[in-house]
Design a protein around this motif. Structure first.
Motif, PDB file in Angstrom:
ATOM      1  N   TYR A 706       0.864  -1.186   0.000  1.00  0.00           N
ATOM      2  CA  TYR A 706       0.000   0.000   0.000  1.00  0.00           C
ATOM      3  C   TYR A 706       0.893   1.226   0.000  1.00  0.00           C
ATOM      4  O   TYR A 706       1.906   1.270   0.709  1.00  0.00           O
ATOM      5  N   ASN A 707       0.534   2.221  -0.818  1.00  0.00           N
ATOM      6  CA  ASN A 707       1.344   3.431  -0.885  1.00  0.00           C
ATOM      7  C   ASN A 707       0.470   4.677  -0.792  1.00  0.00           C
ATOM      8  O   ASN A 707      -0.724   4.633  -1.095  1.00  0.00           O
ATOM      9  N   LEU A 708       1.077   5.774  -0.374  1.00  0.00           N
ATOM     10  CA  LEU A 708       0.436   7.076  -0.281  1.00  0.00           C
ATOM     11  C   LEU A 708       1.369   8.151  -0.820  1.00  0.00           C
ATOM     12  O   LEU A 708       2.596   8.041  -0.660  1.00  0.00           O
ATOM     13  N   PRO A 709       0.818   9.179  -1.480  1.00  0.00           N
ATOM     14  CA  PRO A 709       1.676  10.289  -1.917  1.00  0.00           C
ATOM     15  C   PRO A 709       2.337  10.949  -0.710  1.00  0.00           C
ATOM     16  O   PRO A 709       1.747  11.073   0.368  1.00  0.00           O
ATOM     17  N   GLN A 715      11.418  16.237  -2.091  1.00  0.00           N
ATOM     18  CA  GLN A 715      11.206  15.329  -3.221  1.00  0.00           C
ATOM     19  C   GLN A 715       9.794  14.757  -3.163  1.00  0.00           C
ATOM     20  O   GLN A 715       9.375  14.210  -2.140  1.00  0.00           O
ATOM     21  N   ASP A 716       9.055  14.859  -4.277  1.00  0.00           N
ATOM     22  CA  ASP A 716       7.737  14.242  -4.363  1.00  0.00           C
ATOM     23  C   ASP A 716       7.889  12.748  -4.622  1.00  0.00           C
ATOM     24  O   ASP A 716       8.740  12.317  -5.406  1.00  0.00           O
ATOM     25  N   GLY A 717       7.042  11.980  -3.964  1.00  0.00           N
ATOM     26  CA  GLY A 717       7.122  10.535  -4.158  1.00  0.00           C
ATOM     27  C   GLY A 717       6.028   9.810  -3.420  1.00  0.00           C
ATOM     28  O   GLY A 717       4.925  10.335  -3.243  1.00  0.00           O
ATOM     29  N   GLN A 718       6.333   8.605  -2.969  1.00  0.00           N
ATOM     30  CA  GLN A 718       5.368   7.752  -2.271  1.00  0.00           C
ATOM     31  C   GLN A 718       6.029   7.153  -1.039  1.00  0.00           C
ATOM     32  O   GLN A 718       7.193   6.757  -1.076  1.00  0.00           O
ATOM     33  N   VAL A 719       5.270   7.080   0.024  1.00  0.00           N
ATOM     34  CA  VAL A 719       5.660   6.254   1.153  1.00  0.00           C
ATOM     35  C   VAL A 719       4.868   4.948   1.033  1.00  0.00           C
ATOM     36  O   VAL A 719       3.697   4.963   0.647  1.00  0.00           O
ATOM     37  N   TYR A 720       5.516   3.824   1.285  1.00  0.00           N
ATOM     38  CA  TYR A 720       4.845   2.552   1.039  1.00  0.00           C
ATOM     39  C   TYR A 720       5.164   1.547   2.145  1.00  0.00           C
ATOM     40  O   TYR A 720       6.209   1.606   2.807  1.00  0.00           O
ATOM     41  N   LEU A 721       4.221   0.638   2.327  1.00  0.00           N
ATOM     42  CA  LEU A 721       4.364  -0.458   3.273  1.00  0.00           C
ATOM     43  C   LEU A 721       4.077  -1.746   2.525  1.00  0.00           C
ATOM     44  O   LEU A 721       3.038  -1.885   1.877  1.00  0.00           O
ATOM     45  N   LEU A 753       9.227  -0.976   4.692  1.00  0.00           N
ATOM     46  CA  LEU A 753       8.621   0.352   4.793  1.00  0.00           C
ATOM     47  C   LEU A 753       9.602   1.343   4.200  1.00  0.00           C
ATOM     48  O   LEU A 753      10.780   1.375   4.598  1.00  0.00           O
ATOM     49  N   GLY A 754       9.128   2.136   3.216  1.00  0.00           N
ATOM     50  CA  GLY A 754      10.076   3.017   2.562  1.00  0.00           C
ATOM     51  C   GLY A 754       9.451   4.197   1.865  1.00  0.00           C
ATOM     52  O   GLY A 754       8.231   4.414   1.895  1.00  0.00           O
ATOM     53  N   PHE A 755      10.316   4.953   1.227  1.00  0.00           N
ATOM     54  CA  PHE A 755       9.924   6.125   0.435  1.00  0.00           C
ATOM     55  C   PHE A 755      10.654   6.043  -0.893  1.00  0.00           C
ATOM     56  O   PHE A 755      11.858   5.748  -0.953  1.00  0.00           O
ATOM     57  N   ARG A 756       9.926   6.354  -2.003  1.00  0.00           N
ATOM     58  CA  ARG A 756      10.540   6.338  -3.322  1.00  0.00           C
ATOM     59  C   ARG A 756      10.019   7.493  -4.159  1.00  0.00           C
ATOM     60  O   ARG A 756       8.867   7.922  -4.002  1.00  0.00           O
ATOM     61  N   THR A 757      10.866   7.977  -5.016  1.00  0.00           N
ATOM     62  CA  THR A 757      10.449   8.961  -6.005  1.00  0.00           C
ATOM     63  C   THR A 757      10.175   8.231  -7.312  1.00  0.00           C
ATOM     64  O   THR A 757      10.465   7.035  -7.453  1.00  0.00           O
TER      65      THR A 757
END
Length: 807
Positions: A706-709, A715-721, A753-757
Motif C-alpha cells: 500500500y502506498n500514499l503520496p 522530493q515528491d514521491g510515495q511512502v509505502y508499506l 517500509l520506505g519512500f521512493r520517487t
C-alpha cells in the motif's frame, strides 16, 4: 487452535477479503511498463513479456504454467538468489547443505534429494541469458543485474532440453542500452550485512556499439557460532562482475558478447546437532554411549542456540564464470539465433563430515574443476497461421575431482564394533586415508522443433519434438592407505574406507515430445491442455559404489537407467476487472518410471551418495495464481500449490535410520521393530506408498503493498508499506522417510517500509522472518547408524536498510 490451523484460517480470511482468490503461484512482475511502483504486489497483467517458448510474447498468451519475477520484485523483496526465490514461488524448492550439494526442484521433481552425484543430470535446467548451466551451484550465487526470472513448471524438454523434465529457471539479465543509464544500491543490516550493487550502460558508438558493466559484493557474519574455533560460520562472502558488449552490426543483425565472473569464499557449511533417534545398532554403538565413552557432549542440544564445536576446517570456496556470444539475425520471415558459450566452475571445499567436535573424520574434501562448452542454433518464425521454432544443440562437459577423506584417532572406537579388540586401538583407523581421482566426460547432441498452428482465431494446436543423444564416460579411482602409508588393509579398515577402481559408461538416444491444445474461451480467458513424454538421461555413479558383504564394491550399480516421464496438465489463464486482476489455475499429473534416487551407503564411516532407480513415482496437484490491483495505491497477491506425492513402487530402497545398523535379518530372524537396539535390520526396505523427500503437500505465498503520496526533503514521491509471507507444510528430509527427519511446517513473514520517487530514489527498511520463526532447511543423519540427526537451522530474524538510486 494449532499454528497450522491458524495460518490456514488467516489465508482463508484473506481469500474472502479479495473476491475470486483461491491460491496463486506467481509473485511475478508487479508493474506495467507505465507504472513505476517498486513493489512485489501486482504479479502479471498481460503486458509482461516472456521468452518461455524461445520467442517474445505476452505471459498470458503462453499455454504453460510459468511464473515471472521481475527486477522490481527481486529488489523489493530481497530475493537475491534462487534459494530466496522459493519464498515467492510455492512450487519451487531449493535445498543446499553446501553449493555442490544443492538441488533445485519444481513440483518436488528435478534432482535426487541428498548428496550430489556428478554422474547424473539435474531435472531443472538453469539458463542465464539462454546459456545452460550444468552445475546447480550456479543457483547459489547472487542475482547480478537481473531483468527477470521465469520459472517454467512441468517438462520443458522440447525447447529447453538437457533433461528439463521438471521445468526450467530462465534468468535474463539487463542488456546493453544505447540510452545512458546507471544504477546503484547499498544495503546494511544486522549480522554485519554489507551489500553493494552497481551497473552502468551506454553507447560507445552511437546506434552501433553499446556496453554494460555490473558488479556486486556482499558479506554477512555467520549464523552458527563454533566454540572450538571461536568463530561464526555459515557466513556469506560473495563477489560478482559482468560485462556485455552489444554490436549492432547491421539493421537486422545484433551480436552480444558477454563475460562474467562470480566468487564465493565463506567459512561454511556447518550442519549441527539436532537430536538423536534410536537405531538397531547395539546401545554401546549408538550416539549417547559412544559420546559418553569419550566424555563428550555437544555444546548445546538445542539447534536454535546456534552453537557447534566442529573441529575440522570449513570452507566453501567456489568460482564460476564464462564467456558467451549471442547472434540474433532477422532473416527471411523469422529470427536466427546462435548462442555459443564456455563456462567453468571451480570448487574448493572442506567439511566436517562427522558433524561433532571429535576427531572421527578429520578430512573430508572433494575439490573439483569443470569446463563446459555449448552451442545452440534456433530459427523462430511468427506467422499469421503458424509459429514455429527449430534448432540444434551441442554440449560437452569435462569435470575432474580430486577428493580425500581421512579418519582420526576417535574413529576406531566410534566406527568399529566395540567387541572387536581393534575398537580400543586408535591406530587401526587413525590416519586411514582415501584419495580419490574422479573424471567425468559428458556429451549431448539434440535436434528439436515446436509448431504452433492457429487453427482458428481462438484454437491453437502446439506439437513439439526433440531427438537427443547422451554419452557419459567416467573414471573413479580410490586409493586407501593406512596411517603408516601401507595399502594392505584389514577387513575392518576396508569396511570404513574401501579402495575402488571402476570406469562406468552410459550412452543412449531418446525421443521426447509434447502436445498442447489451447483455446480462447473469451478475450481474456484461455484454457489449455498438455501431454508431454520426456526423458532424463541415464547416469553413472561417481561417488563410490556401495560394498557387498565382503566389503568389495558392487560394480553392477555403476550406472542407472534414464528416467521416463509421462506428464499431463490442464490449465486456465484469466484476466478481469479491466485487467486489474489475474487468476491462473493449473492441474498436473506426473509419473516417472526408473526415478533416479540418491541413497546413502550404509557402510560404517562412509558418507557417500550413490544412485538407484525407483521403479515408479507420482506427483500430482493443483496450483493457482492470483493478483489484483484495486487502485494505484493498493496491490495484492496470493499463490499456492497442493501437491500429492509418493513412491508408487520402490521395493528395494535403503532403510530409514530406525531400521538400520542391526544384525542381518533372515527368514529365521525377521526384521525387528524400528529402533530396537541390537535388532535385526532388513537389507532393504519397501517404501512404496511413502512420501517423496522435500515436497510439502501445501505451500503458499501471499502479500501486498500500500502506498500514499508523500514528500521527503523536497522530493515528491510515495511512502509505502509492503508485506510478503509464505508457508509450507511438513516434508520429509530423507530419501526413505524417517520419523527422525521430518521437518515440521513453518511460515515466514517479511515487511518493508520506505519512500521512493518516481524515477530516482528509493530508501526502505526491511525485516525478514519478522516473527523469528524457528525452522530447519534440511535434516540429515550421521553415517554409521549412530542415531545422530544434524541439520541447518533457517535464518533467524534479520533486518536492515537499503538505498537505491537510478540515474
Amino acid at each position: 487452535m494449532t499454528r497450522d490451523k491458524l495460518l490456514f484460517s488467516s489465508v482463508a480470511l484473506f481469500a474472502l477479503a479479495v473476491p475470486g482468490i483461491v491460491q496463486a503461484a506467481e509473485p511475478a512482475s508487479e508493474t506495467t511498463a507505465e507504472e513505476s511502483a517498486d513493489s512485489a504486489a501486482v504479479l502479471d497483467d498481460g503486458g509482461i513479456v516472456v521468452t518461455a517458448r524461445r520467442r517474445t510474447e505476452s505471459l498470458q498468451d503462453v499455454p504453460l504454467a510459468v511464473s515471472v519475477v521481475d527486477a522490481k520484485a527481486i529488489e523489493a523483496t530481497g530475493t537475491f538468489n534462487v534459494s530466496k526465490l522459493t519464498q515467492l514461488q510455492p512450487s519451487l524448492q531449493f535445498y543446499s547443505t553446501n553449493p555442490r550439494n544443492s538441488a533445485a526442484n519444481i513440483r518436488g521433481l528435478g534432482a535426487p534429494f541428498g548428496l550430489t552425484n556428478d554422474g547424473i543430470e539435474q531435472g531443472v535446467g538453469v539458463y542465464i541469458d539462454q546459456v545452460y548451466n550444468s552445475r546447480i551451484a550456479a543457483a547459489t550465487f547472487d542475482f547480478l543485474d537481473v531483468e527477470q526470472v521465469e520459472v517454467l513448471r512441468g517438462p520443458q524438454g522440447t525447447l529447453y532440453g538437457k533433461n528439463t523434465t521438471a521445468g526450467a529457471i530462465n534468468i535474463t539479465t539487463r542488456q546493453p542500452s544505447f540510452t545512458p543509464e546507471a544504477r546503484a544500491e547499498v544495503t546494511i543490516g544486522n549480522l554485519g550485512l554489507v551489500q553493494a550493487k552497481a551497473s552502468i550502460s551506454g553507447p560507445i558508438v552511437d546506434d552501433k556499439l553499446a556496453v554494460r558493466l555490473a558488479a556486486s559484493s556482499g558479506k554477512r557474519r555467520g549464523t552458527i557460532y563454533n566454540v572450538a574455533t571461536d568463530r561464526w560460520v555459515n557466513e556469506q562472502d560473495n563477489l560478482g562482475i559482468r560485462g556485455q558488449l552489444l554490436w549492432r552490426a547491421t539493421d537486422n543483425l545484433d551480436l552480444t558478447l558477454s563475460g562474467d565472473y562470480n566468487r564465493q569464499d565463506p567459512e561454511c557449511c556447518a550442519q549441527i546437532y539436532v537430536r538423536t533417534g534410536a537405531t538397531q545398532r547395539s546401545l554401546n554403538r549408538q550416539f549417547a554411549e559412544l559420546a559418553a565413552a569419550f566424555n563428550y557432549a555437544p555444546p548445546s542440544t538445542n539447534a536454535f542456540d546456534r552453537l557447534t564445536d566442529l573441529d575440522s576446517p570449513l570452507d566453501a570456496f567456489q568460482e564460476i564464470g564464462g564467456v558467451s556470444l549471442r547472434a540474433e539475425w532477422d532473416i527471411g520471415p523469422g529470427t536466427l539465433t546462435s548462442v555459443s558459450a564456455w563456462r567453468f566452475w571451480n570448487w574448493g571445499p572442506s567439511n566436517d563430515r562427522d558433524f561433532i567436535g571429535l576427531p572421527i573424520t578429520t578430512v573430508s574434501a572433494n575439490p573439483s574443476k569443470q569446463n563446459q562448452y555449448s552451442q545452440e542454433i534456433r530459427y523462430a518464425v511468427s506467422g499469421n497461421r503458424f509459429d514455429y521454432v527449430v534448432g540444434l544443440f551441442a554440449y560437452h562437459q569435462k569435470q575432474h575431482t580430486t577428493g580425500a577423506q581421512e579418519q582420526g584417532p576417535a574413529a576406531s572406537r566410534w566406527l568399529l564394533n566395540p567387541t572387536s579388540p581393534s575398537a580400543n586401538d586408535p591406530s587401526v583407523l587413525n590416519g586411514l586415508r582415501s584419495e580419490n581421482d574422479i573424471v567425468l566426460k559428458s556429451t549431448s547432441l539434440a535436434a528439436f522443433g515446436q509448431l504452433s498452428w492457429k487453427v482458428t482465431d481462438r484454437l491453437r494446436i502446439q506439437p513439439g519434438l526433440r531427438l537427443n543423444y547422451d554419452k557419459k564416460q567416467g573414471s573413479y579411482v580410490a586409493v586407501v592407505t593406512t596411517g603408516s602409508g601401507s595399502t594392505q588393509l584389514t577387513s575392518e579398515q576396508r569396511g570404513v574406507l574401501a579402495p575402488q577402481s571402476y570406469n562406468p559408461e552410459f550412452s543412449d538416444w531418446n525421443v521426447s515430445g509434447d502436445l498442447t491444445v489451447s483455446y480462447d474461451v473469451a478475450d481474456d480467458v484461455m484454457a489449455y491442455a498438455t501431454y508431454a513424454k520426456s526423458f532424463k538421461s541415464g547416469g553413472i555413479n561417481l561417488s563410490g559404489l556401495p560394498l557387498d558383504a565382503n566389503n568389495n564394491p558392487i560394480l553392477a550399480v555403476g550406472a542407472v537407467k534414464p528416467e521416463k516421464v509421462d506428464h499431463y496438465e490442464v490449465g486456465v489463464k484469466t484476466q478481469f476487472w479491466d485487467r486489474r486482476a489475474t487468476f491462473n489455475l493449473s492441474g498436473f499429473w506426473t509419473e516417472i518410471r526408473d526415478y533416479q534416487a540418491t541413497v546413502t551407503n550404509g557402510q560404517l564411516g562412509v558418507l557417500r551418495g550413490y544412485l538407484a532407480n525407483a521403479e515408479k513415482v507420482r506427483v500430482r496437484g493443483i496450483e493457482a495464481d492470483f493478483s489484483v490491483r484495486p487502485s494505484e495505491r493498493l496491490s495484492l497477491y496470493a499463490s499456492g500449490a497442493f501437491t500429492d506425492h509418493e513412491y508408487v513402487k520402490f521395493v528395494d530402497a535403503p532403510c530409514p535410520p530406525e531400521l538400520s545398523g542391526g544384525r542381518a535379518a533372515s527368514a529365521a530372524n525377521p526384521p525387528s521393530a524400528p529402533g530396537t537396539p541390537n535388532g535385526f535390520s532388513p537389507a532393504n526396505c519397501d517404501i512404496s506408498g511413502q512420501w517423496l523427500p522435500g515436497i510439502s503437500k501445501w505451500a503458499f505465498s501471499y502479500g501486498g503493498e500500500y502506498n500514499l503520496p508523500a514528500k521527503l526533503l523536497g522530493q515528491d514521491g510515495q511512502v509505502y508499506l509492503g508485506f510478503d509471507g509464505n508457508y509450507r507444510s511438513k516434508f520429509s528430509s530423507n530419501p526413505s522417510r524417517s520419523a527422525y527427519t521430518d521437518i515440521n511446517g513453518y511460515s515466514l513473514a517479511n515487511f518493508r517500509l520506505g519512500f521512493r520517487t518516481e524515477d530516482r530514489w528509493n530508501i526502505f527498511g526491511w525485516v525478514k522472518n519478522a516473527f523469528n520463526e524457528k525452522y530447519y532447511e534440511v535434516l540429515a543423519t550421521q553415517s554409521g547408524s549412530t542415531g545422530l540427526v544434524v541439520g541447518q537451522p533457517g535464518d533467524q530474524r534479520t533486518y536492515g536498510v537499503t538505498l537505491k538510486a537510478d540515474f
